[in-house]
Design a protein around this motif. Structure first.
Motif, mmCIF file in Angstrom:
data_model
loop_
_atom_site.group_PDB
_atom_site.id
_atom_site.type_symbol
_atom_site.label_atom_id
_atom_site.label_comp_id
_atom_site.label_asym_id
_atom_site.label_seq_id
_atom_site.Cartn_x
_atom_site.Cartn_y
_atom_site.Cartn_z
ATOM 1 N N LEU A 261 0.815 -1.220 0.000
ATOM 2 C CA LEU A 261 0.000 0.000 0.000
ATOM 3 C C LEU A 261 0.848 1.268 0.000
ATOM 4 N N GLU A 262 1.936 1.280 0.776
ATOM 5 C CA GLU A 262 2.782 2.477 0.825
ATOM 6 C C GLU A 262 3.380 2.760 -0.547
ATOM 7 N N SER A 263 3.881 1.716 -1.210
ATOM 8 C CA SER A 263 4.443 1.889 -2.552
ATOM 9 C C SER A 263 3.376 2.331 -3.531
ATOM 10 N N GLU A 264 2.168 1.784 -3.405
ATOM 11 C CA GLU A 264 1.077 2.135 -4.312
ATOM 12 C C GLU A 264 0.702 3.605 -4.169
ATOM 13 N N HIS A 268 7.956 4.101 -5.368
ATOM 14 C CA HIS A 268 9.206 3.555 -4.832
ATOM 15 C C HIS A 268 10.320 3.786 -5.845
ATOM 16 N N VAL A 269 11.544 3.681 -5.358
ATOM 17 C CA VAL A 269 12.705 3.780 -6.237
ATOM 18 C C VAL A 269 13.213 2.377 -6.519
ATOM 19 N N LYS A 270 13.990 2.260 -7.582
ATOM 20 C CA LYS A 270 14.542 0.965 -7.956
ATOM 21 C C LYS A 270 15.376 0.400 -6.816
ATOM 22 N N GLY A 271 15.135 -0.884 -6.505
ATOM 23 C CA GLY A 271 15.894 -1.545 -5.459
ATOM 24 C C GLY A 271 15.363 -1.318 -4.067
ATOM 25 N N SER A 275 11.272 -6.939 -5.416
ATOM 26 C CA SER A 275 10.640 -6.913 -6.738
ATOM 27 C C SER A 275 10.646 -5.530 -7.381
ATOM 28 N N ALA A 276 11.316 -4.561 -6.749
ATOM 29 C CA ALA A 276 11.347 -3.193 -7.309
ATOM 30 C C ALA A 276 12.458 -3.102 -8.350
ATOM 31 N N GLY A 321 12.150 3.814 -0.110
ATOM 32 C CA GLY A 321 13.547 3.605 -0.464
ATOM 33 C C GLY A 321 14.286 4.857 -0.854
ATOM 34 N N SER A 322 13.659 6.025 -0.715
ATOM 35 C CA SER A 322 14.298 7.278 -1.108
ATOM 36 C C SER A 322 14.221 8.288 0.016
ATOM 37 N N ASP A 323 15.220 9.190 0.079
ATOM 38 C CA ASP A 323 15.164 10.282 1.047
ATOM 39 C C ASP A 323 14.951 11.623 0.347
#
Length: 511
Positions: A261-264, A268-271, A275-276, A321-323
């Protein structure tokens, strides 16, 4: 005349080009094959492909082949290189190829990732991977077999392979952008300007409220049972707002697994997780400038509630995955069929988020409390279902209408729509019969339909009979207290008094 080695090299190029033009080619497999071919033809011991991250101005190892062990490959692949740092960084910054047969004597090698990973480098061949003169990455071949030096011919061949790799990466990125755009268009499609079917005065009053709140950017919390049409009211708010030409993005918080849900929502960033394999925009980015509708908001996990609160307050968030902070301009509409106030009391829903969302609450009454809407909605869904099923009907029999008016519709408007579509599938005559609806009112506590013996069989009379019985039942449940009954019916007390007078409803005790 070409030598057998030259023929082999040209055949390899032709095979690689065929793979690039194949729509079935997997990018990582394709790039791996390109690197393997380049390394084989240049007699390299190992090869690496580094891609440029334009946002961070860094290079990261996308592929590393030929390490002595999996541990070597993993250690090299974990490094990132700043633009201008080391040999690969210098090639990316200057967009120029380089042959280095004595790397130890070159200062650029001292900061090279391969040296830092204790990977022995006796000779290095590095070329930029360009598309339209833009450097997308760097291909390196490390150490020529037999301790030999790399030649200018090796460099020329590697540049050709780098061009092929660049085309493959550019094609893949263009395809990804196209897929994201299609997804954004699908998610952010602008709703048609349709008129909401409303005969009931309470619903008409709600639509007047929609007209007023649409002009603001405040959050709206839409409440009501499942199936009452909360999404339709959210669409109306968007359509009538100054954001109407921007995306309207719908998200069901209960339909998406909690782990995704958070990614949706935020992307998200690669890695960022296993599965990203590529970076992805979230729904909030897709809705930028428009409206996001968070259905079933009460199902949102507490951890994400805090992140959503920040988006409402500051209009900012970070991808998984990102700042890097992203700013969006999005209006938030939310809906739930749960008793969210009880969830707040139990600590299951943040009170600060609830008050932020509940700036403009909008309660949609269930279908059983607005019988005037049933015939009009039935006609609308009949027309819709006729187009879908390709079965033509002229309308409903009187008994079918009376059955629909007497049924309590626990699934509300959604159940009515499904019921009409089912009747269009199984109906055999020119009109929908009562038995085609498959509705039962077997419970003794439920309202019964006007019978065939009713003198006046007009639709208006059937509606009045239903309203009389329904209002009488609710009055009885509240000891004929008109104030409490009006609250239960979600109507004004003055309107209830007028209905009691018009319908000639009499308290049995007074009688």
């Amino acid at each position: 005349m070409l030598s057998s080695i030259d023929v082999q090299k040209f055949n390899t190029l032709i095979e690689t080009n065929a793979l690039i033009n194949s729509k079935y080619a997997d990018l990582n497999s394709l790039l791996t094959q390109i690197l393997e071919s380049a390394s084989r033809l240049c007699e390299g011991e190992s090869t690496s492909l580094l891609l440029v991250n334009q946002e961070t101005q860094e290079l990261y190892f996308e592929i590393f082949l030929g390490g002595a062990s999996a541990k070597d490959s993993a250690e090299v692949s974990s490094y990132t290189i700043k633009m201008g740092e080391g040999i690969a960084g210098w090639v990316a910054m200057h967009n120029r190829s380089i042959i280095m047969n004595d790397p130890e004597s070159d200062n650029r090698h001292s900061s090279d990732a391969l040296k830092q990973a204790n990977f022995p480098s006796r000779a290095i061949l590095a070329v930029p991977m360009r598309v339209k003169d833009e450097c997308l990455g760097v291909i390196e071949i490390i150490n020529k077999k037999g301790g030999k030096d790399f030649t200018q011919e090796d460099l020329s061949w590697l540049e050709i392979f780098a061009t092929q790799a660049g085309i493959a990466v550019a094609n893949a990125r263009n395809m990804q952008k196209a897929q994201v755009k299609i997804e954004q268009l699908h998610e952010g499609i602008i709703p048609e300007r349709v008129e909401v079917i409303a005969k009931n005065p309470v619903i008409k009053e709600k639509l007047e409220i929609v007209d007023r709140v649409a002009k603001t950017d405040s959050s709206v919390l839409i409440l009501g049972e499942s199936g009452v049409g909360k999404e339709v009211f959210a669409e109306q708010i968007h359509i009538k707002s100054n954001r109407s030409r921007k995306p309207f993005v719908k998200v069901s918080c209960a339909a998406i697994p909690e782990g995704l849900l958070e990614s949706e929502l935020f992307g998200h960033v690669k890695g960022a997780f296993t599965s990203a394999i590529a970076s992805r925009h979230g729904r909030f980015e897709t809705a930028d400038g428009g409206t996001i509708f968070l259905d079933e908001i009460a199902e949102l996990p507490l951890a994400l509630q805090a992140k959503l609160l920040r988006v409402i307050q500051e209009k900012t968030f970070e991808k998984v995955g990102s700042d890097t902070t992203i700013t969006v301009n999005v209006r938030i509409l939310a809906a739930t069929n749960r008793d969210i106030e009880k969830q707040v009391e139990k600590g299951e829903f943040r009170s600060d988020l609830y008050y932020r969302l509940n700036v403009l609450p909008l309660y949609i009454p269930p279908l059983r409390q607005r019988p005037e809407d049933i015939p009009a909605l039935a006609d609308f869904f009949l027309s819709k279902s006729i187009k879908k099923t390709q079965n033509h009907f002229d309308g409903f029999t009187q008994e079918a209408l009376e059955t629909m008016l007497s049924y309590p519709w626990p699934g509300n408007v959604r159940e009515l729509e499904n019921c009409i579509e089912r009747a269009c599938v199984i109906g055999r005559g020119r009109v929908i019969e009562a038995e085609d609806l498959f509705l039962t009112t077997s419970s003794p506590t439920e309202l019964s339909a006007p019978t065939a013996s009713t003198g006046n069989r007009s639709l208006k009379n059937a509606e009045n009979i239903f309203r009389t019985r329904f209002i009488s039942q609710v009055l009885s449940e509240h000891n004929w207290n008109q104030t409490d009954t009006a609250k239960a019916l979600n109507i004004q007390r003055t309107y209830l008094s007028r209905l009691i007078k018009e319908l000639e409803i009499i308290n049995p005790k007074e009688e």
